[in-house]
Design a protein around this motif. Structure first.
Motif, PDB file in Angstrom:
ATOM      1  N   ARG A  87       0.858  -1.187   0.000  1.00 23.47           N
ATOM      2  CA  ARG A  87       0.000   0.000   0.000  1.00 23.47           C
ATOM      3  C   ARG A  87       0.895   1.238   0.000  1.00 23.47           C
ATOM      4  O   ARG A  87       1.707   1.401   0.903  1.00 23.47           O
ATOM      5  N   ASP A  88       0.761   2.071  -1.010  1.00 19.36           N
ATOM      6  CA  ASP A  88       1.594   3.282  -1.140  1.00 19.36           C
ATOM      7  C   ASP A  88       3.085   2.966  -0.963  1.00 19.36           C
ATOM      8  O   ASP A  88       3.802   3.672  -0.248  1.00 19.36           O
ATOM      9  N   GLY A  89       3.522   1.875  -1.582  1.00 20.73           N
ATOM     10  CA  GLY A  89       4.941   1.528  -1.554  1.00 20.73           C
ATOM     11  C   GLY A  89       5.395   0.801  -0.290  1.00 20.73           C
ATOM     12  O   GLY A  89       6.546   0.387  -0.182  1.00 20.73           O
ATOM     13  N   GLU A  90       4.484   0.642   0.681  1.00 16.25           N
ATOM     14  CA  GLU A  90       4.860  -0.050   1.914  1.00 16.25           C
ATOM     15  C   GLU A  90       4.139  -1.386   2.039  1.00 16.25           C
ATOM     16  O   GLU A  90       3.038  -1.547   1.533  1.00 16.25           O
ATOM     17  N   VAL A  91       4.824  -2.324   2.734  1.00 15.85           N
ATOM     18  CA  VAL A  91       4.214  -3.642   2.914  1.00 15.85           C
ATOM     19  C   VAL A  91       3.378  -3.653   4.192  1.00 15.85           C
ATOM     20  O   VAL A  91       3.839  -3.235   5.261  1.00 15.85           O
ATOM     21  N   VAL A  92       2.137  -4.085   4.070  1.00 20.33           N
ATOM     22  CA  VAL A  92       1.209  -4.153   5.201  1.00 20.33           C
ATOM     23  C   VAL A  92       0.747  -5.601   5.310  1.00 20.33           C
ATOM     24  O   VAL A  92       0.380  -6.207   4.310  1.00 20.33           O
ATOM     25  N   THR A  93       0.798  -6.157   6.501  1.00 19.49           N
ATOM     26  CA  THR A  93       0.319  -7.533   6.677  1.00 19.49           C
ATOM     27  C   THR A  93      -0.971  -7.520   7.489  1.00 19.49           C
ATOM     28  O   THR A  93      -1.048  -6.852   8.529  1.00 19.49           O
ATOM     29  N   VAL A  94      -1.973  -8.230   7.008  1.00 17.90           N
ATOM     30  CA  VAL A  94      -3.234  -8.347   7.756  1.00 17.90           C
ATOM     31  C   VAL A  94      -3.560  -9.828   7.888  1.00 17.90           C
ATOM     32  O   VAL A  94      -3.218 -10.621   7.021  1.00 17.90           O
ATOM     33  N   GLU A  95      -4.183 -10.202   9.014  1.00 19.19           N
ATOM     34  CA  GLU A  95      -4.598 -11.599   9.156  1.00 19.19           C
ATOM     35  C   GLU A  95      -5.814 -11.715  10.056  1.00 19.19           C
ATOM     36  O   GLU A  95      -6.139 -10.803  10.814  1.00 19.19           O
ATOM     37  N   GLY A  96      -6.485 -12.861   9.912  1.00 23.63           N
ATOM     38  CA  GLY A  96      -7.675 -13.095  10.728  1.00 23.63           C
ATOM     39  C   GLY A  96      -8.549 -14.161  10.102  1.00 23.63           C
ATOM     40  O   GLY A  96      -8.199 -14.760   9.075  1.00 23.63           O
ATOM     41  N   ALA A  97      -9.713 -14.391  10.724  1.00 23.33           N
ATOM     42  CA  ALA A  97     -10.668 -15.355  10.182  1.00 23.33           C
ATOM     43  C   ALA A  97     -11.389 -14.713   9.001  1.00 23.33           C
ATOM     44  O   ALA A  97     -11.616 -13.506   8.998  1.00 23.33           O
ATOM     45  N   VAL A  98     -11.712 -15.538   7.979  1.00 25.74           N
ATOM     46  CA  VAL A  98     -12.319 -14.971   6.768  1.00 25.74           C
ATOM     47  C   VAL A  98     -13.771 -14.565   6.993  1.00 25.74           C
ATOM     48  O   VAL A  98     -14.302 -13.716   6.292  1.00 25.74           O
ATOM     49  N   GLY A  99     -14.421 -15.206   7.982  1.00 27.54           N
ATOM     50  CA  GLY A  99     -15.807 -14.842   8.279  1.00 27.54           C
ATOM     51  C   GLY A  99     -16.764 -15.255   7.174  1.00 27.54           C
ATOM     52  O   GLY A  99     -16.410 -15.983   6.243  1.00 27.54           O
ATOM     53  N   THR A 100     -18.006 -14.798   7.304  1.00 29.30           N
ATOM     54  CA  THR A 100     -19.013 -15.040   6.261  1.00 29.30           C
ATOM     55  C   THR A 100     -19.174 -13.743   5.484  1.00 29.30           C
ATOM     56  O   THR A 100     -19.664 -12.765   6.050  1.00 29.30           O
ATOM     57  N   PRO A 101     -18.755 -13.724   4.234  1.00 29.95           N
ATOM     58  CA  PRO A 101     -18.732 -12.437   3.532  1.00 29.95           C
ATOM     59  C   PRO A 101     -20.124 -11.917   3.178  1.00 29.95           C
ATOM     60  O   PRO A 101     -20.965 -12.648   2.679  1.00 29.95           O
ATOM     61  N   THR A 102     -20.327 -10.654   3.479  1.00 29.01           N
ATOM     62  CA  THR A 102     -21.566  -9.988   3.074  1.00 29.01           C
ATOM     63  C   THR A 102     -21.190  -8.641   2.460  1.00 29.01           C
ATOM     64  O   THR A 102     -20.074  -8.171   2.620  1.00 29.01           O
ATOM     65  N   ILE A 103     -22.138  -8.059   1.807  1.00 30.78           N
ATOM     66  CA  ILE A 103     -21.906  -6.745   1.211  1.00 30.78           C
ATOM     67  C   ILE A 103     -23.165  -5.910   1.328  1.00 30.78           C
ATOM     68  O   ILE A 103     -24.288  -6.448   1.274  1.00 30.78           O
ATOM     69  N   VAL A 104     -22.964  -4.611   1.488  1.00 32.14           N
ATOM     70  CA  VAL A 104     -24.105  -3.702   1.546  1.00 32.14           C
ATOM     71  C   VAL A 104     -24.454  -3.277   0.123  1.00 32.14           C
ATOM     72  O   VAL A 104     -23.598  -2.768  -0.606  1.00 32.14           O
ATOM     73  N   VAL A 105     -25.696  -3.566  -0.295  1.00 34.43           N
ATOM     74  CA  VAL A 105     -26.113  -3.215  -1.654  1.00 34.43           C
ATOM     75  C   VAL A 105     -27.402  -2.407  -1.615  1.00 34.43           C
ATOM     76  O   VAL A 105     -28.103  -2.370  -0.603  1.00 34.43           O
ATOM     77  N   ASN A 106     -27.685  -1.792  -2.725  1.00 39.29           N
ATOM     78  CA  ASN A 106     -28.949  -1.071  -2.861  1.00 39.29           C
ATOM     79  C   ASN A 106     -30.090  -2.044  -3.131  1.00 39.29           C
ATOM     80  O   ASN A 106     -29.879  -3.118  -3.676  1.00 39.29           O
ATOM     81  N   LYS A 107     -31.270  -1.666  -2.754  1.00 37.52           N
ATOM     82  CA  LYS A 107     -32.450  -2.475  -3.069  1.00 37.52           C
ATOM     83  C   LYS A 107     -33.577  -1.509  -3.457  1.00 37.52           C
ATOM     84  O   LYS A 107     -33.807  -0.531  -2.781  1.00 37.52           O
ATOM     85  N   ILE A 108     -34.230  -1.809  -4.561  1.00 37.51           N
ATOM     86  CA  ILE A 108     -35.367  -0.981  -4.981  1.00 37.51           C
ATOM     87  C   ILE A 108     -36.653  -1.690  -4.560  1.00 37.51           C
ATOM     88  O   ILE A 108     -36.854  -2.842  -4.926  1.00 37.51           O
ATOM     89  N   THR A 109     -37.470  -1.002  -3.775  1.00 35.17           N
ATOM     90  CA  THR A 109     -38.722  -1.614  -3.309  1.00 35.17           C
ATOM     91  C   THR A 109     -39.899  -0.693  -3.573  1.00 35.17           C
ATOM     92  O   THR A 109     -39.801   0.516  -3.338  1.00 35.17           O
ATOM     93  N   PRO A 110     -41.020  -1.274  -4.016  1.00 32.82           N
ATOM     94  CA  PRO A 110     -42.228  -0.456  -4.189  1.00 32.82           C
ATOM     95  C   PRO A 110     -42.785  -0.023  -2.835  1.00 32.82           C
ATOM     96  O   PRO A 110     -42.801  -0.805  -1.890  1.00 32.82           O
ATOM     97  N   ILE A 111     -43.229   1.225  -2.736  1.00 36.53           N
ATOM     98  CA  ILE A 111     -43.888   1.714  -1.521  1.00 36.53           C
ATOM     99  C   ILE A 111     -45.303   1.162  -1.517  1.00 36.53           C
ATOM    100  O   ILE A 111     -45.976   1.141  -2.553  1.00 36.53           O
ATOM    101  N   GLU A 112     -45.736   0.685  -0.315  1.00 38.18           N
ATOM    102  CA  GLU A 112     -47.041   0.023  -0.218  1.00 38.18           C
ATOM    103  C   GLU A 112     -48.204   0.934  -0.653  1.00 38.18           C
ATOM    104  O   GLU A 112     -48.945   0.621  -1.564  1.00 38.18           O
TER     105      GLU A 112
END
Ligand SMILES: [Zn+2]
Length: 623
Positions: A582-607
């Motif tokens: 990152r920007d010319g420097e080495v960065v190490t990260v580690e941990g459990a991978v977890g259950t991947p989710t993502i925040v997405v848009n959703k289009i819903t009709p108004i009742e």
């Protein structure tokens, strides 16, 4: 024997030239082109280009650098070899090569004809960097099939693109042409030769010819005769396998379009690839005004092949609206070696892609929810591109950085621009008018043979619609203000909310979170400007980070593939260690991978929405 005899005579007649030809100058044409598909060695086709007599001292002969619809500089001249110019006595002339696509002949008044060999692109895609996209490419497979995207075969003389061409093709027996190019039937004795006429060079480029052992299905949609032609290397598929789905879909497209009537015939040329090293790898399609070349892998099962054909052909077929019926001078008089790009990719590709989705809900092929989901996916995909980039500026400069890398956004934000515009016009016209209405108005005014002036189009659209439409274009298409889609969706009684959704570790559906940096030894990096999933965010990975190693394995294009494969088997507790740059420097990260989710848009009709809004939404999606 008699037929062959007549054939030789006919070719000699058509192709005959000699000293007497000095009487015919090039001005009215035709330029005669002879292609020999019979005597083929090493996948090379011999081409002879025979123009009328030149009255100018010197002339340049060119093979296209780029062609409409590809938005890339592909230098088709690189596939030409052994070019020789002959004078009227049959002696070779001096030719100087100006660049990869251009040959200059100084004694042009002496020039009788030019002869050269063409190499095909499919079998070298693997070796070439920035290979030609297969649907724009060429294939020469002796006695089996010939994909003649003619920009790879036929050149033009500077200043003489608007004269007729006559194309004479000698073909192996048993192979048949599929094309929308105008075929001339001169004599039934010409069994092994086809003759085609084009009114100008553009028609040569716009009408690929596909020679195969005939496997065709023809059907009518509205007044249009559609022909589907297939080459399937192992014979796994026949045109009849795909006919029903294509016919159903294209009938719905024609029903959606109504009385837009730009063509009487349309050809779908489908090449199925073995995916071997020496075969086509670029899958998809390239549009032409009255045909499309589609390249897909043969190995996929029928339901996926059908779906791919529906997705690809529905888009390509809508190009009969734009650019076929509505296009600017830049496209009508396309400069193949120094192209001036139009400002209006928001329309050529955006309107086309929007219609390819809208017609499906309009004609009942998909539910409203599916249509919203597709628009929502486009909003998320558009995040991968520069949302503050003027679409008209991008369009005009699409062959150059930084615009080139934003090209694919024409299918994402380009479609969404049209959705917002459609909603705006629907709202202002109480549901009566929309983008389809607009395109009909423009196609009635212009049409196939009458290009518009590029910088007058938006004024024109405003003049037949509403002042708010000018604000919209100024802000969001010419200007660089991102569109707040929720404002437009609200007019239709819809909300745009963020929701959390399941994701893969490296891919969301088919869209990767990572990419390859070809300018940095094929380094693998995390994409910038997109929403990352909880896996990357949780580990502290940032967009732009280069992945140097994963669990000690050095990462490159080769080694990342099996890791992506393995990731489908990871559980939440699987441990991972990433070494990042990152920007010319080495960065190490580690941990459990977890259950991947993502925040997405959703289009819903108004009742609870008013009947007015319901009617408006209905006019938009079903009108
Ligand atoms: Zn397109």
């Amino acid at each position: 024997m008699k037929k062959v005899f007549f054939y030789v005579i006919a070719i000699a007649f058509l192709y005959g030239c000699g000293a007497g030809k000095n009487l015919t100058t090039i001005d009215k044409g035709p330029v005669q082109v002879f292609m020999d598909l019979v005597n083929v060695t090493n996948d090379q086709v011999k081409v002879i280009v025979d123009p009328g007599a030149f009255t100018v001292g010197q002339i340049s002969f060119r093979i296209p650098k780029t062609v409409p619809g590809t938005y890339s500089a592909d230098d088709y001249g690189q596939y030409i070899e052994g070019l020789v110019a002959y004078d009227y006595s049959g002696n070779p002339m001096q030719v100087s090569k100006l660049d990869v696509n251009t040959w200059n002949i100084s004694n042009a008044t002496m020039l009788d004809k030019i002869s050269y060999f063409v190499n095909d692109t499919y079998d070298t895609e693997n070796e070439v960097e920035d290979a030609v996209f297969s649907p724009a490419g060429t294939n020469i497979e002796k006695d089996s099939n010939y994909m003649l995207n003619l920009h790879g075969f036929v050149g033009y003389f500077d200043g003489y693109k608007e004269i007729p061409y006559r194309l004479i093709i000698e073909k192996p027996s048993g192979l048949e042409a599929a094309t929308s190019l105008n075929q001339v039937v001169l004599d039934d004795a010409i069994e092994n030769g086809d003759v085609f006429m084009a009114n100008r060079y553009f028609e040569i480029i716009d009408n690929p010819i596909f020679y195969t052992k005939p496997d065709k299905e023809t059907f009518k949609v509205g007044g249009i005769e559609v022909t589907l032609s297939i080459f399937s290397p192992t014979g796994a598929y026949r045109a009849s396998d795909l006919r029903n789905r294509m016919e159903g879909m294209m009938s719905a497209q024609k029903a959606f379009l109504g009385d837009i009537d730009a063509t009487k015939r349309y050809n779908i040329l489908l090449y199925l690839s073995t995916m071997e090293d020496t075969d086509a790898r670029g899958f998809g399609a390239l549009e032409h005004h009255t045909s499309t070349v589609v390249v897909l892998p043969e190995a996929i099962p029928q339901d996926r092949l059908e779906q791919a054909m529906v997705d690809v052909v529905s888009h390509e077929f809508f190009h009969i609206v734009t650019p076929l019926s509505v296009h600017s001078n830049e496209i009508h008089y396309f400069d193949y070696n120094d192209p001036k790009m139009s400002q209006h990719l928001w329309m050529y590709e955006g309107t086309t892609e929007y219609f390819a989705n809208l017609f499906q809900v309009h004609e009942g092929l998909i539910e409203e929810a599916e249509f919203y989901e597709r628009m929502r996916t486009k909003m998320d995909n558009a995040k991968g591109y520069d949302d503050a980039m003027s679409f008209t500026t991008m369009s005009m400069n699409i062959l150059e950085a930084p615009y080139e890398s934003n090209y694919a956004n024409v299918y994402e934000k380009g479609a969404l621009i049209n959705m917002a515009l459609d909603i705006l016009i629907r709202e202002k016209s109480n549901g009566e008018k929309g983008v389809l209405w607009l395109m009909k108005e423009l196609s009635n005014k212009y049409g196939v043979d009458a290009p518009f002036e590029d910088d007058k189009l938006i004024d024109e659209i405003v003049s037949i619609t509403y002042p708010e439409v000018r604000d919209f274009f100024n802000k969001h298409v010419i200007g660089n203000t991102p569109i707040d889609y929720s404002i437009y969706l609200a007019k239709m009684g819809l909300t745009l909310n963020e929701v959390e959704e399941q994701s893969g570790y490296f891919l969301q559906g088919e869209i990767p979170y990572i990419d390859v940096d070809q300018s940095n030894n094929d380094a693998i990096f995390v994409r910038k400007g997109i929403e990352l999933n909880s896996f990357f965010k949780g580990l502290g990975v940032q967009g732009g980070d280069v992945i140097k190693s994963i669990n000690g394995t050095a990462i490159n294009l080769e080694s990342i593939r099996p890791i992506i494969g393995q990731s489908f088997g990871w559980g939440p507790d699987t441990m991972i260690k990433l070494e990042l740059e990152r920007d010319g420097e080495v960065v190490t990260v580690e941990g459990a991978v977890g259950t991947p989710t993502i925040v997405v848009n959703k289009i819903t009709p108004i009742e609870d929405v008013s009947d007015e809004i319901k009617a408006l939404r209905n006019a938009w999606l079903k009108g």
